[in-house]
Design a protein around this motif. Sequence first.
Motif, mmCIF file in Angstrom:
data_model
loop_
_atom_site.group_PDB
_atom_site.id
_atom_site.type_symbol
_atom_site.label_atom_id
_atom_site.label_comp_id
_atom_site.label_asym_id
_atom_site.label_seq_id
_atom_site.Cartn_x
_atom_site.Cartn_y
_atom_site.Cartn_z
ATOM 1 N N CYS A 1 -5.782 8.908 -1.297
ATOM 2 C CA CYS A 1 -4.387 9.668 -0.925
ATOM 3 C C CYS A 1 -5.151 10.652 -0.167
ATOM 4 C CB CYS A 1 -3.944 10.671 -2.200
ATOM 5 S SG CYS A 1 -2.565 11.013 -1.450
ATOM 6 N N TRP A 2 -5.200 10.217 1.383
ATOM 7 C CA TRP A 2 -5.710 10.892 2.350
ATOM 8 C C TRP A 2 -5.410 12.425 2.164
ATOM 9 C CZ3 TRP A 2 -7.498 9.076 8.140
ATOM 10 C CH2 TRP A 2 -7.178 10.526 8.721
ATOM 11 N N ILE A 3 -6.077 13.225 1.801
ATOM 12 C CA ILE A 3 -5.892 15.224 1.885
ATOM 13 C C ILE A 3 -6.610 15.471 3.389
ATOM 14 C CG2 ILE A 3 -5.902 16.992 0.488
ATOM 15 C CD1 ILE A 3 -5.201 15.202 -0.968
ATOM 16 N N GLN A 4 -5.440 16.184 3.839
ATOM 17 C CA GLN A 4 -6.037 16.565 6.068
ATOM 18 C C GLN A 4 -6.989 17.868 5.399
ATOM 19 O OE1 GLN A 4 -5.804 14.836 8.183
ATOM 20 N NE2 GLN A 4 -6.184 17.008 9.608
ATOM 21 N N ARG B 1 0.716 -1.161 -0.142
ATOM 22 C CA ARG B 1 0.024 -0.079 0.506
ATOM 23 C C ARG B 1 0.686 1.334 -0.547
ATOM 24 N NH1 ARG B 1 -0.306 4.560 2.869
ATOM 25 N NH2 ARG B 1 0.672 3.619 3.201
ATOM 26 N N HIS B 2 0.802 2.283 -0.781
ATOM 27 C CA HIS B 2 1.195 3.564 -0.839
ATOM 28 C C HIS B 2 0.352 4.422 -0.744
ATOM 29 C CE1 HIS B 2 5.143 3.367 -0.154
ATOM 30 N NE2 HIS B 2 4.928 2.234 -0.888
ATOM 31 N N SER B 3 0.088 5.964 -1.025
ATOM 32 C CA SER B 3 -0.101 6.903 -1.652
ATOM 33 C C SER B 3 -0.491 7.157 -2.199
ATOM 34 C CB SER B 3 -0.123 8.038 -0.415
ATOM 35 O OG SER B 3 -0.681 8.115 1.643
ATOM 36 N N GLY C 1 -0.833 20.560 -0.995
ATOM 37 C CA GLY C 1 -0.733 19.274 -0.594
ATOM 38 C C GLY C 1 -2.455 18.656 -1.407
ATOM 39 N N LYS D 1 -7.429 24.327 0.375
ATOM 40 C CA LYS D 1 -5.720 24.791 1.100
ATOM 41 C C LYS D 1 -4.300 25.263 0.096
ATOM 42 C CE LYS D 1 -4.167 20.168 2.084
ATOM 43 N NZ LYS D 1 -3.929 19.502 2.959
ATOM 44 N N PRO E 1 -3.985 15.785 -5.606
ATOM 45 C CA PRO E 1 -4.883 14.504 -6.056
ATOM 46 C C PRO E 1 -6.148 15.410 -6.047
ATOM 47 C CG PRO E 1 -3.056 14.071 -4.462
ATOM 48 C CD PRO E 1 -3.083 15.468 -4.497
ATOM 49 N N ARG F 1 -0.872 9.801 -5.830
ATOM 50 C CA ARG F 1 -1.367 10.849 -5.788
ATOM 51 C C ARG F 1 -2.060 11.290 -7.459
ATOM 52 N NH1 ARG F 1 1.849 11.076 -1.970
ATOM 53 N NH2 ARG F 1 1.316 12.023 0.032
ATOM 54 N N ARG G 1 5.063 2.968 -7.804
ATOM 55 C CA ARG G 1 5.351 2.811 -5.908
ATOM 56 C C ARG G 1 5.764 0.952 -6.009
ATOM 57 N NH1 ARG G 1 3.703 6.901 -2.723
ATOM 58 N NH2 ARG G 1 5.247 6.206 -1.467
HETATM 59 C C1 LIG Z 1 -2.835 12.493 8.472
HETATM 60 C C2 LIG Z 1 -2.660 12.518 6.914
HETATM 61 C C3 LIG Z 1 -2.333 13.503 6.639
HETATM 62 C C4 LIG Z 1 -2.691 13.705 5.319
HETATM 63 N N1 LIG Z 1 -2.071 14.635 4.229
HETATM 64 C C5 LIG Z 1 -1.811 15.023 3.240
HETATM 65 C C6 LIG Z 1 -2.102 15.610 1.863
HETATM 66 O O1 LIG Z 1 -3.077 16.768 2.573
HETATM 67 N N2 LIG Z 1 -1.632 15.694 0.556
HETATM 68 C C7 LIG Z 1 -1.064 14.719 0.792
HETATM 69 O O2 LIG Z 1 -0.846 14.621 -0.953
HETATM 70 N N3 LIG Z 1 -0.901 13.465 1.073
HETATM 71 C C8 LIG Z 1 -1.319 13.689 2.513
HETATM 72 N N4 LIG Z 1 -0.607 12.662 3.374
HETATM 73 C C9 LIG Z 1 -0.193 11.299 2.743
HETATM 74 C C10 LIG Z 1 0.913 11.942 3.089
HETATM 75 O O3 LIG Z 1 2.048 11.983 2.894
HETATM 76 C C11 LIG Z 1 1.262 9.518 3.115
HETATM 77 O O4 LIG Z 1 0.783 8.646 4.309
HETATM 78 C C12 LIG Z 1 2.538 9.695 3.619
HETATM 79 O O5 LIG Z 1 4.173 10.558 2.789
HETATM 80 C C13 LIG Z 1 3.530 8.545 3.496
HETATM 81 O O6 LIG Z 1 3.263 7.653 2.569
HETATM 82 P P1 LIG Z 1 2.717 6.442 1.912
HETATM 83 O O7 LIG Z 1 0.835 6.862 2.648
HETATM 84 O O8 LIG Z 1 2.900 5.920 0.689
HETATM 85 O O9 LIG Z 1 3.190 5.501 2.805
HETATM 86 C C14 LIG Z 1 -1.971 12.289 4.805
HETATM 87 C C15 LIG Z 1 -1.960 11.314 5.599
HETATM 88 C C16 LIG Z 1 -2.274 11.121 6.541
HETATM 89 C C17 LIG Z 1 -2.319 10.002 6.864
#
Ligand SMILES: Cc1cc2nc3c(=O)[nH]c(=O)nc-3n(C[C@H](O)[C@H](O)[C@H](O)COP(=O)(O)O)c2cc1C
Length: 183
Positions: A113-116, A11-13, A67, A64, A70, A15, A157
Amino acid sequence: MENLHQLLLERHSIRRYTEQTISPDDVRTILEAGLLAPTSKSARDWNFVVVEDREVLLKLAECKKFGTAPIKNCVLAIVVTSNPAKSDCFIEDASIAAMFMHLQAADLGIGSCWIQVRNRYDEVGEPAEAIVQETLGIPADMPVECIMTFGYSAETRRPVDPDKLLWEKVHLGRWSDVQADGE
Ligand SMILES: Cc1cc2nc3c(=O)[nH]c(=O)nc-3n(C[C@H](O)[C@H](O)[C@H](O)COP(=O)(O)O)c2cc1C
């Protein structure tokens, strides 16, 4: 995928996405994963707003400063809200639901991907949360935790190398500077 641990290693984020849409069945399975997530006292008082409209996605991407790339190229976003009036663990509840959907998508071969959103601000200092609420008609008393973006991956990835995990973060029995070695 039959092996959860293998899924976690791979698993990865993600984007960057292709333009391929996600089938209604798969969207439903992802949402089902969110609805299956555990919540404190079984409150289950999250809400998920499903967005596929490109114009709306582009508007959300302005919520925002950094970030949000995505959101601009995903084919699906799920906005995760929760209700502090119903649970004092609303942030945890929302986070777990978001993560369940992220993992479910990965299992379906769909990147996400999680976008905060919480505690984030746009160019002029307006809270991202207020912008997302206004864009989607979410009530002002329903905090927005994050926007989960989804789509088929347009990036490669590598799986995580288990030898590179931070085993020094693991403390055996009590806090200690002596490192656990993961064995
Ligand atoms: C609480 C949280 C907030 C995050 N916010 C953003 C974000 O706003 N934009 C983004 O592109 N990635 C965001 N991410 C993804 C992280 O950058 C990513 O999980 C981290 O770099 C590790 O990479 P991986 O998920 O591929 O292991 C967020 C992840 C988490 C858990």
